[in-house]
Design a protein around this motif. Sequence first.
Motif, PDB file in Angstrom:
ATOM      1  N   ASN A 157      10.062   2.138   1.533  1.00 18.32           N
ATOM      2  CA  ASN A 157      10.812   2.265   2.793  1.00 18.32           C
ATOM      3  C   ASN A 157       9.935   2.564   4.001  1.00 18.32           C
ATOM      4  O   ASN A 157      10.438   2.962   5.047  1.00 18.32           O
ATOM      5  CB  ASN A 157      11.895   3.354   2.672  1.00 18.32           C
ATOM      6  CG  ASN A 157      12.903   3.057   1.578  1.00 18.32           C
ATOM      7  OD1 ASN A 157      13.253   1.898   1.360  1.00 18.32           O
ATOM      8  ND2 ASN A 157      13.344   4.091   0.878  1.00 18.32           N
ATOM      9  N   LEU A 158       8.629   2.396   3.862  1.00 19.31           N
ATOM     10  CA  LEU A 158       7.720   2.601   4.988  1.00 19.31           C
ATOM     11  C   LEU A 158       7.054   1.284   5.361  1.00 19.31           C
ATOM     12  O   LEU A 158       6.641   0.520   4.487  1.00 19.31           O
ATOM     13  CB  LEU A 158       6.637   3.633   4.649  1.00 19.31           C
ATOM     14  CG  LEU A 158       7.063   5.092   4.490  1.00 19.31           C
ATOM     15  CD1 LEU A 158       5.873   5.934   4.060  1.00 19.31           C
ATOM     16  CD2 LEU A 158       7.646   5.640   5.776  1.00 19.31           C
ATOM     17  N   ARG A 159       6.954   1.013   6.648  1.00 21.23           N
ATOM     18  CA  ARG A 159       6.202  -0.147   7.106  1.00 21.23           C
ATOM     19  C   ARG A 159       4.707   0.116   6.925  1.00 21.23           C
ATOM     20  O   ARG A 159       4.262   1.264   6.835  1.00 21.23           O
ATOM     21  CB  ARG A 159       6.488  -0.407   8.587  1.00 21.23           C
ATOM     22  CG  ARG A 159       7.944  -0.715   8.903  1.00 21.23           C
ATOM     23  CD  ARG A 159       8.177  -0.693  10.399  1.00 21.23           C
ATOM     24  NE  ARG A 159       9.559  -1.026  10.747  1.00 21.23           N
ATOM     25  CZ  ARG A 159      10.150  -0.706  11.883  1.00 21.23           C
ATOM     26  NH1 ARG A 159       9.471  -0.039  12.808  1.00 21.23           N
ATOM     27  NH2 ARG A 159      11.401  -1.033  12.123  1.00 21.23           N
ATOM     28  N   ASP A 160       3.941  -0.956   6.930  1.00 19.82           N
ATOM     29  CA  ASP A 160       2.489  -0.809   6.774  1.00 19.82           C
ATOM     30  C   ASP A 160       1.906   0.079   7.867  1.00 19.82           C
ATOM     31  O   ASP A 160       1.025   0.908   7.612  1.00 19.82           O
ATOM     32  CB  ASP A 160       1.817  -2.182   6.802  1.00 19.82           C
ATOM     33  CG  ASP A 160       2.100  -2.998   5.550  1.00 19.82           C
ATOM     34  OD1 ASP A 160       2.573  -2.400   4.554  1.00 19.82           O
ATOM     35  OD2 ASP A 160       1.855  -4.215   5.565  1.00 19.82           O
ATOM     36  N   CYS A 161       2.397  -0.093   9.103  1.00 22.19           N
ATOM     37  CA  CYS A 161       1.857   0.700  10.206  1.00 22.19           C
ATOM     38  C   CYS A 161       2.197   2.175  10.040  1.00 22.19           C
ATOM     39  O   CYS A 161       1.413   3.053  10.436  1.00 22.19           O
ATOM     40  CB  CYS A 161       2.375   0.184  11.552  1.00 22.19           C
ATOM     41  SG  CYS A 161       4.167   0.269  11.765  1.00 22.19           S
ATOM     42  N   GLN A 162       3.350   2.484   9.435  1.00 25.06           N
ATOM     43  CA  GLN A 162       3.724   3.876   9.204  1.00 25.06           C
ATOM     44  C   GLN A 162       2.889   4.492   8.084  1.00 25.06           C
ATOM     45  O   GLN A 162       2.477   5.654   8.177  1.00 25.06           O
ATOM     46  CB  GLN A 162       5.217   3.958   8.883  1.00 25.06           C
ATOM     47  CG  GLN A 162       6.092   3.550  10.059  1.00 25.06           C
ATOM     48  CD  GLN A 162       7.553   3.391   9.690  1.00 25.06           C
ATOM     49  OE1 GLN A 162       7.883   3.054   8.543  1.00 25.06           O
ATOM     50  NE2 GLN A 162       8.448   3.611  10.641  1.00 25.06           N
ATOM     51  N   ILE A 163       2.627   3.707   7.071  1.00 24.31           N
ATOM     52  CA  ILE A 163       1.751   4.176   5.983  1.00 24.31           C
ATOM     53  C   ILE A 163       0.371   4.483   6.532  1.00 24.31           C
ATOM     54  O   ILE A 163      -0.222   5.532   6.241  1.00 24.31           O
ATOM     55  CB  ILE A 163       1.664   3.114   4.870  1.00 24.31           C
ATOM     56  CG1 ILE A 163       3.040   2.917   4.220  1.00 24.31           C
ATOM     57  CG2 ILE A 163       0.617   3.494   3.830  1.00 24.31           C
ATOM     58  CD1 ILE A 163       3.120   1.709   3.313  1.00 24.31           C
ATOM     59  N   SER A 164      -0.143   3.565   7.347  1.00 23.31           N
ATOM     60  CA  SER A 164      -1.463   3.753   7.947  1.00 23.31           C
ATOM     61  C   SER A 164      -1.512   5.005   8.810  1.00 23.31           C
ATOM     62  O   SER A 164      -2.497   5.754   8.790  1.00 23.31           O
ATOM     63  CB  SER A 164      -1.819   2.522   8.791  1.00 23.31           C
ATOM     64  OG  SER A 164      -3.019   2.712   9.496  1.00 23.31           O
ATOM     65  N   ALA A 165      -0.432   5.260   9.560  1.00 23.16           N
ATOM     66  CA  ALA A 165      -0.405   6.421  10.464  1.00 23.16           C
ATOM     67  C   ALA A 165      -0.400   7.726   9.675  1.00 23.16           C
ATOM     68  O   ALA A 165      -1.165   8.655   9.997  1.00 23.16           O
ATOM     69  CB  ALA A 165       0.815   6.344  11.374  1.00 23.16           C
ATOM     70  N   VAL A 166       0.440   7.833   8.643  1.00 23.44           N
ATOM     71  CA  VAL A 166       0.532   9.087   7.883  1.00 23.44           C
ATOM     72  C   VAL A 166      -0.758   9.341   7.108  1.00 23.44           C
ATOM     73  O   VAL A 166      -1.296  10.460   7.121  1.00 23.44           O
ATOM     74  CB  VAL A 166       1.749   9.065   6.934  1.00 23.44           C
ATOM     75  CG1 VAL A 166       1.768  10.327   6.065  1.00 23.44           C
ATOM     76  CG2 VAL A 166       3.041   8.969   7.733  1.00 23.44           C
ATOM     77  N   THR A 167      -1.279   8.310   6.445  1.00 25.75           N
ATOM     78  CA  THR A 167      -2.515   8.509   5.666  1.00 25.75           C
ATOM     79  C   THR A 167      -3.696   8.790   6.596  1.00 25.75           C
ATOM     80  O   THR A 167      -4.562   9.617   6.280  1.00 25.75           O
ATOM     81  CB  THR A 167      -2.815   7.273   4.800  1.00 25.75           C
ATOM     82  OG1 THR A 167      -2.818   6.098   5.629  1.00 25.75           O
ATOM     83  CG2 THR A 167      -1.755   7.105   3.732  1.00 25.75           C
ATOM     84  N   GLY A 168      -3.749   8.118   7.743  1.00 31.07           N
ATOM     85  CA  GLY A 168      -4.827   8.376   8.697  1.00 31.07           C
ATOM     86  C   GLY A 168      -4.769   9.788   9.238  1.00 31.07           C
ATOM     87  O   GLY A 168      -5.800  10.463   9.411  1.00 31.07           O
ATOM     88  N   LEU A 169      -3.553  10.261   9.522  1.00 26.77           N
ATOM     89  CA  LEU A 169      -3.395  11.629  10.022  1.00 26.77           C
ATOM     90  C   LEU A 169      -3.832  12.641   8.968  1.00 26.77           C
ATOM     91  O   LEU A 169      -4.565  13.599   9.272  1.00 26.77           O
ATOM     92  CB  LEU A 169      -1.932  11.861  10.411  1.00 26.77           C
ATOM     93  CG  LEU A 169      -1.548  13.290  10.788  1.00 26.77           C
ATOM     94  CD1 LEU A 169      -2.338  13.761  11.999  1.00 26.77           C
ATOM     95  CD2 LEU A 169      -0.055  13.392  11.042  1.00 26.77           C
TER      96      LEU A 169
END
Length: 926
Positions: A157-169
């Motif tokens: 249920n997460l977009r690629d950009c959201q996955i990237s944002a959470v993991t990057g943070l």
Amino acid sequence: MTPETKARQQIDQKLEQAGWVIQDMKQLNLSAKVGVAVREYPTDTGPADYVLFVNRSAVGVIEAKKDSAGENLTATESQTERYATANLKWRKDNSPLRFLFEATGQIVRFTDNSDPAPRSREIFHFFEPETLAAWLAQPGTLRRRLAEQMPALPTQNLRDCQISAVTGLEKSLAQNKPRALVHMATGAGKTFTAITAVYRLIKFGGAKRILFLVDTRNLGKQAHQEFMAYTPPDDARKFIELYNVQRLASSSIDPHSQVCISTIQRMYSILSGEPIDESAEDLSLNEMQQTTKQEKLVRYNPAVRVDSFDFIVIDECHRSIYNLWKQVLDYFDAYLIGLTATPDKRTFGFFNENIVAEYTYEQSVADGVNVGYDVYEIETEITQKGAAVKAKEWVDHRDRQTRKKRWGETEEGIAYTGKELDRSVVNVSQIRQVIQAMKTAVEMQIFPARKETPKTLIFAKTDSHADDIINIVREAYAQGNAFCKKVTYRAEEDADSVLASFRNDYNPRIAVTVDMIATGTDVKPLEVLLFMRDVRSKGYYEQMKGRGVRSLDGDSLKRVSNSADGAKTRFVLIDAVGVEKSLKTESRPLEKKPGVALKDLLQGVAMGSRDDDTVLSLANRLVRLAKQLDVKAQARIEKASGGITVAELGKGLIAALDPDAIVAAALTTARGKGITRNEDTLLPEEIEAARAERVAAACGPFDKPELRDEIEGARREREQIIDHINLDQVTFSGFSEQAETQAKAVIDSFVSYIAQHKDEIAALSFFYQQPYQRRQLTFDMIEELHEHLSRPPLMLTTERLWSAYVRVQAGRIKGGDSKRQLTDLVSLVRFALGMEAELKPFSEQVDKRFQEWIFRHNAQRATAFSPEQTEWLRLMKDHIASSCSISRDDFDYAELADKGGLQKAWGLFGKQFDELMNEMNEELVA
């Protein structure tokens, strides 16, 4: 008093504010309180300035320095470490002390030696003893948990950009980076991403409390709604069932809350002691329309400890966290996480260039998260050239605020430019021409197949301008009050209810706003933005455009715009003021004291207030005023100043504070005295003297009371001339050059795709085959082709392709005002391949071929088709026009089944039926 003694007094005061008892060795009493700070405690390497005891146990040490050493506090860290590892007299346990502080009277730095790779950081104030006691009771520190205990992110249920944002943070936090910037395009789900991160930081990172900081009440409300709706991936319960979420509406932070949502204005009020003006929470600080004075500095508040929050999530961080408001962020010992769709250089600098995720608008369009946009320009003669009202003309005069009118003669001729429209002069013809041009363009060119007006947002210059627009919109569209409404903070009707209706209901179709929907407000069905105000801020303009970029599925769009055919694929920006071409700046406004009245700024400068904030604020007001005043008012001020115009007065104040010019003046003065100096050897007092001299010269004219009176009087003049005499006319209405370039790119990508994939997709293979195979084309083949074209990154829907051809090759396009059908893709492909000289709707081509086919048949047959047979053939033709072919199975569909279906058709045509059907499939689709 020596600097050292003064620093010790200030340190003692801060410790006492934080709840520590200060003792000398002679008065040592460790049972006096939970926290005891003992001065000059003996160690085997010499006395430590302060040793901190919590519940009778030594836990930390403070190395005190005089204020002049503040810049070099990090250089004393080795001293602090020496005392922390020394043997303390009378202490049985000689393990190193955990909490290390370096302090002057002004600065405090802190290191927790239990952190992985312990690193010092500056904190606003000493922690309370209870805070250190709580940290000692935990098995590990927050920073250690962030580095070692965060599990992998579930990606459902997460977009690629959201996955990237959470993991990057989380990677950034694991590396103990204090500030992180998440750059995500509008519509990509920044808040949802932030809540996902917040949930993990509380559950796995053990965060005590997180502050979600916004700059308007409306954004706080939206954030609260998203927290209430959020369900984590590893728990069936809602976020608010798991953790307490407080939306701060007073000065009291709920001690049981894990998330606190607050405006930065309210938090500033709590920390500074400055009473909050409730209405200030409705206004974005980005628009510099604050009404409260902002003069007090943030001070320590024992009720709101500096460790109250472990993390601060700053929504729309591009606009609210600078200058005075930054104190809110300086106060708390917390990680800072910024969210923005439109960062500028200042944003990157504030977050230490630590961009943990970057998802641009272009990427979001390619992924189908957002939609692209076209620019349509409207120019009128008066917008471009202005106009003039002659002396002694009878016109309306209107009070700006009360809206009361009086009918009277003009005292003298008034010439006005397009920039003065809707401020000093209102030309109703100009507004009417723009609205009518928009209406015509939307109905005939932009959305020709729509039966209702697409959801439209108009940006107005002022509240008064918005009212004028609303009246003319209702008249131009011949609609009632519900059709067009104002959505601003000053509207009499509840703004939230109007906004909800604009978002979810049929009416209003058109909304007019000055400030409220400019940024951060989600209205997905928006398809048209009309700019009737210019915007100089690049970031603010991008935010305003962002109101239209949200994608929306077809069912949701049809709920508010019933004639919409499919999902939202684009929006159109209609530029009536040259906003796309005007020069944009990334710099911040000069305004430093927006809540201080102009007369008070003038009086302050006259009395000797020459600080940068006062001088720059006055300069900003004068430069702005110069653009609003008529020639008569400007002349009066110029006379009172001794020949200096309003604009020059403002520019003079700005120039006086130019750092390079101040240094140059100081060098000139020094050399005039025979002193050899360069920029590096100038003394601070020499620079200050040069600054004072320059500022005094620039402020000199304001010593005259008559000048101050003229300026204030001009500001109070608020009558507008209502110009009913000069009638405006549209000089240009069409898509901008940029839109034409974009259209050509769309066509190029379409033609290129056809050429590259001709062997892979059945429908394309069909067009490259010999004519006798044309009968193989089916609706399924067209549907497959459309699915390939409409997916990211191409996003080439039939509607978008047709619009692009209309823009670039209008002379060769027919039937552009009809509603697009999927089968029009057949016409588009044939036109792109050069098989047709003109682009016509597929249904028109089928109609033409049907007429030719039936005429030929009637001429060849002994008996022409009967009227009933002809009617059935027309029904079959219509089905072919919408589906590319017809077969026996298709007679079960409603339009054919209702007339009797296959049995009726067979009865009319007999054994010829199948032959006629196959012939029509071949001839009409050819």
